[in-house]
Scaffold this active site. Structure first.
Site, short mmCIF file in Angstrom:
data_model
loop_
_atom_site.label_atom_id
_atom_site.label_comp_id
_atom_site.label_asym_id
_atom_site.label_seq_id
_atom_site.Cartn_x
_atom_site.Cartn_y
_atom_site.Cartn_z
N TYR A 1 5.61 6.64 8.93
CA TYR A 1 4.25 6.22 8.59
C TYR A 1 3.34 6.37 9.81
O TYR A 1 2.23 6.91 9.70
CB TYR A 1 4.23 4.78 8.09
CG TYR A 1 2.83 4.27 7.86
CD1 TYR A 1 2.06 4.77 6.80
CD2 TYR A 1 2.26 3.31 8.69
CE1 TYR A 1 0.77 4.31 6.59
CE2 TYR A 1 0.97 2.85 8.48
CZ TYR A 1 0.22 3.36 7.43
OH TYR A 1 -1.06 2.92 7.23
N SER B 1 -5.36 4.30 10.67
CA SER B 1 -4.72 3.01 10.85
C SER B 1 -4.53 2.77 12.34
O SER B 1 -4.48 3.73 13.13
CB SER B 1 -3.35 3.00 10.14
OG SER B 1 -2.60 1.84 10.50
#
Length: 257
Positions: free
Chosen positions: A158, A145
């Site tokens: 995260y 990501s």
């Protein structure tokens, strides 16, 4: 052109979103695909769609990447079925909640993200790569990501897991140097899948994440996965960072509201 003919691709988290789209994209390139996820009912739906599109029935099996015994059983079953593993798409991952580190956050969310995004990826890689080495051909494709490049408030855990994915990918590439195994990370920005719904737990809030802009789709990311997997064997795509045109970075989004 069936550029994946004779090769076997394993996709985790293949029951929906990027995983399902990547499975279809790779199957369309001629790969035999093995699909794993916790929801076997949804996997069956994906498998039926792939079989309808390609005429080839995928391998389907329930898989929780957080569970070491589950991972071992899944990989062994794939090898028993096909005799090899050529591509591993480590797609299984999630975000749960948005909170600052110093908040009274639900630590079970932390455990779920770390165990799935990091430990699960490591377990699948450890079990799969020896079969790639034995077969003389392999490619590990990790779904990262832009959160692995830019941290943001409310996303510390995260982001930490995606920074870890990037570090693992870079280390693995060095560890496998000299072997016919490629290592890639695909790092998307905003993709409109079930990601935000899982993270926020509310459909209205999830819809607001993409309000006024055009996000990427699961198929956009699957195109990147298939592109990397089908390059000539001497070509390794190290990293693909892909964002919507409406996004310049984490929290930097052009919205037309």
């Amino acid at each position: 052109m069936s550029r994946g003919k004779g090769q076997v691709a394993v996709i985790t988290g293949a029951s929906n979103g990027i995983g399902a789209a990547s499975a279809l994209a790779l199957a369309s390139e001629g790969f035999q695909v093995a699909l794993g996820a916790r929801s076997v009912d949804k996997l069956d739906e994906v498998a039926q769609a792939i079989a309808k599109e390609t005429g080839v029935q995928p391998f389907v099996m329930t898989l929780d990447v957080r569970n070491e015994a589950d991972v071992k059983h899944f990989v062994a079953a794939v090898v028993e079925k096909y005799g090899r593993i050529d591509v591993l798409v480590n797609n299984a991952g999630l975000a749960k909640g948005v909170s600052n580190v110093i908040d009274e956050a639900d630590t079970t969310n932390w455990d779920q993200m770390i165990d799935t995004n990091v430990k699960g990826l490591l377990l699948m890689t450890r079990e799969s790569v020896p079969h790639m080495i034995k077969g003389g051909n392999g490619h590990v494709i990790n779904l990262g990501s832009i959160a692995g490049h830019q941290a943001y408030a409310g996303g510390a855990v995260y982001c930490a897991t995606k920074f870890a994915v990037r570090a693992i990918t870079d280390s693995l590439r060095q560890e496998l140097l000299g072997l016919p195994i490629r290592v890639t990370t695909v790092d998307p920005g905003m993709v409109n899948t079930g990601f935000s719904l899982v993270r926020l737990g509310d459909q209205e809030q999830a819809d607001q994440v993409y309000a006024g802009m055009t996000p990427l789709t699961a198929e956009d990311i699957a195109d990147c996965v298939a592109f990397a997997a089908t390059r000539p064997k001497h070509v390794n795509i190290d990293t693909i960072i892909v964002k919507p045109t409406d996004q310049a970075g984490a929290g930097k989004v052009a919205r037309r509201l």
